[in-house]
Design an enzyme around this catalytic site. Sequence first.
Site, PDB file in Angstrom:
ATOM      1  N   HIS A 120       0.830  -1.227   0.000  1.00 20.07           N
ATOM      2  CA  HIS A 120       0.000   0.000   0.000  1.00 20.07           C
ATOM      3  C   HIS A 120       0.855   1.264   0.000  1.00 20.07           C
ATOM      4  O   HIS A 120       0.394   2.336   0.407  1.00 20.07           O
ATOM      5  CB  HIS A 120      -0.937  -0.001   1.214  1.00 20.07           C
ATOM      6  CG  HIS A 120      -2.011  -1.042   1.146  1.00 20.07           C
ATOM      7  ND1 HIS A 120      -2.687  -1.476   2.262  1.00 20.07           N
ATOM      8  CD2 HIS A 120      -2.497  -1.774   0.114  1.00 20.07           C
ATOM      9  CE1 HIS A 120      -3.572  -2.399   1.904  1.00 20.07           C
ATOM     10  NE2 HIS A 120      -3.477  -2.600   0.613  1.00 20.07           N
ATOM     11  N   GLY A 188      -1.446  -9.670  12.282  1.00 21.70           N
ATOM     12  CA  GLY A 188      -2.082  -8.399  12.596  1.00 21.70           C
ATOM     13  C   GLY A 188      -2.881  -7.786  11.465  1.00 21.70           C
ATOM     14  O   GLY A 188      -2.838  -6.578  11.252  1.00 21.70           O
ATOM     15  N   THR A 189      -3.617  -8.621  10.730  1.00 20.89           N
ATOM     16  CA  THR A 189      -4.514  -8.068   9.712  1.00 20.89           C
ATOM     17  C   THR A 189      -5.904  -8.705   9.847  1.00 20.89           C
ATOM     18  O   THR A 189      -6.016  -9.902  10.122  1.00 20.89           O
ATOM     19  CB  THR A 189      -3.978  -8.254   8.275  1.00 20.89           C
ATOM     20  OG1 THR A 189      -4.897  -7.671   7.352  1.00 20.89           O
ATOM     21  CG2 THR A 189      -3.771  -9.720   7.918  1.00 20.89           C
TER      22      THR A 189
HETATM   23  N1  APR Z   1      -1.169  -8.014  18.044  1.00 19.68           N
HETATM   24  C1  APR Z   1      -1.735  -8.822  17.099  1.00 19.68           C
HETATM   25  N2  APR Z   1      -2.844  -8.471  16.366  1.00 19.68           N
HETATM   26  C2  APR Z   1      -3.386  -7.271  16.622  1.00 19.68           C
HETATM   27  C3  APR Z   1      -2.854  -6.377  17.598  1.00 19.68           C
HETATM   28  C4  APR Z   1      -1.691  -6.801  18.322  1.00 19.68           C
HETATM   29  N3  APR Z   1      -1.140  -6.033  19.258  1.00 19.68           N
HETATM   30  N4  APR Z   1      -3.636  -5.260  17.624  1.00 19.68           N
HETATM   31  C5  APR Z   1      -4.614  -5.439  16.693  1.00 19.68           C
HETATM   32  N5  APR Z   1      -4.469  -6.641  16.087  1.00 19.68           N
HETATM   33  C6  APR Z   1      -5.276  -7.198  14.992  1.00 19.68           C
HETATM   34  C7  APR Z   1      -6.775  -6.960  15.096  1.00 19.68           C
HETATM   35  O1  APR Z   1      -7.405  -7.990  15.829  1.00 19.68           O
HETATM   36  C8  APR Z   1      -7.215  -6.958  13.631  1.00 19.68           C
HETATM   37  O2  APR Z   1      -7.546  -8.259  13.186  1.00 19.68           O
HETATM   38  O3  APR Z   1      -4.866  -6.559  13.806  1.00 19.68           O
HETATM   39  C9  APR Z   1      -5.956  -6.474  12.890  1.00 19.68           C
HETATM   40  C10 APR Z   1      -6.018  -5.059  12.344  1.00 19.68           C
HETATM   41  O4  APR Z   1      -6.997  -5.030  11.344  1.00 19.68           O
HETATM   42  P1  APR Z   1      -7.349  -3.665  10.579  1.00 19.68           P
HETATM   43  O5  APR Z   1      -7.486  -2.578  11.546  1.00 19.68           O
HETATM   44  O6  APR Z   1      -8.504  -3.978   9.700  1.00 19.68           O
HETATM   45  O7  APR Z   1      -6.028  -3.364   9.728  1.00 19.68           O
HETATM   46  P2  APR Z   1      -5.527  -4.043   8.353  1.00 19.68           P
HETATM   47  O8  APR Z   1      -5.988  -5.431   8.239  1.00 19.68           O
HETATM   48  O9  APR Z   1      -4.070  -3.794   8.262  1.00 19.68           O
HETATM   49  O10 APR Z   1      -6.294  -3.126   7.271  1.00 19.68           O
HETATM   50  C11 APR Z   1      -6.069  -3.385   5.915  1.00 19.68           C
HETATM   51  O11 APR Z   1      -7.323  -1.447   5.294  1.00 19.68           O
HETATM   52  O12 APR Z   1      -7.869   0.638   5.959  1.00 19.68           O
HETATM   53  C12 APR Z   1      -7.168  -0.058   5.019  1.00 19.68           C
HETATM   54  O13 APR Z   1      -5.262   0.534   3.745  1.00 19.68           O
HETATM   55  C13 APR Z   1      -5.672   0.240   5.054  1.00 19.68           C
HETATM   56  O14 APR Z   1      -3.790  -1.281   4.956  1.00 19.68           O
HETATM   57  C14 APR Z   1      -5.054  -1.059   5.530  1.00 19.68           C
HETATM   58  C15 APR Z   1      -6.085  -2.098   5.122  1.00 19.68           C
END
Ligand code: APR
Length: 251
Positions: A120, A188-189
Amino acid sequence: MNEDLIKKTAQAIRRSKKVVALTGAGISVESGIPDFRGPSGLWEKFDPMEYATIEAFIANPEKVWAMLKEMGGLVERAEPNPAHLALARLEKMGHLNSIVTQNIDNLHQAAGSKRVIEFHGNSSRLLCMSCGRTYDRQEVVLDALPPRCSCTGVLKPDVVFFGEAIPWKAHIEAKEEAGTCELMLVIGTSAVVAPACDLPLIAKRAGATIVEVNLEETQLTRYVSHWILKGSASGLLQALVDQIVSAGQGS
Ligand code: APR
């Protein structure tokens, strides 16, 4: 922390000829950067339809830059945490081939990881919407918003807004890595944003083992992952590296 699953994951990593990590915002939460969809996530505060689509940026760059400036401050003050450092160490030990990251915070690179695919983009670069010139974020003063290029064009962070395509080179490389790895760590996604969320499926179809690391289960847990290490990324990845190191010393 599930010791048995840590041991099982460490063994699987040591046996794999090629391991790839896919990371999301959760890996940087312990560096002080909120994720997007969690209880105190960014999208709780800012409506993504108003602040994160390319249409919204073009329609009102000043408004979107106000959010970007606030987030930028957090990202610039953030340091890599033990999870980022653990992945850099795995790479150095020859147990991790590459990281495909959805994050724009440059923390994998700051932790010392060499092969980082920026799916990204990266917020430490700015791009002129008119002439395409790029700037290092540090050389641009954010007094007047939106910041402008010497050609007077509006500057945008070199990141992918909703409605924009994934950078071609990163897209091809990420698919290549997913399609040829023997194990993928998905860290962590929430795996709700495409096409990044397709990468674990591509890897699984190619015969890879899919291991999630997350505080909670996701869509992948049910349909794609072989198992999940539930807990904080920094604690779990640190324990994983310790396990691999001690297993290596034992062999
Ligand atoms: N350790 C492990 N996992 C964690 C932690 C932690 N300390 N804190 C949060 N999480 C997990 C949450 O449970 C969740 O499943 O990380 C995940 C974060 O998810 P999102 O907030 O949806 O982020 P992401 O998946 O990176 O989003 C994808 O969406 O908004 C767009 O472009 C943006 O790159 C991003 C994309």
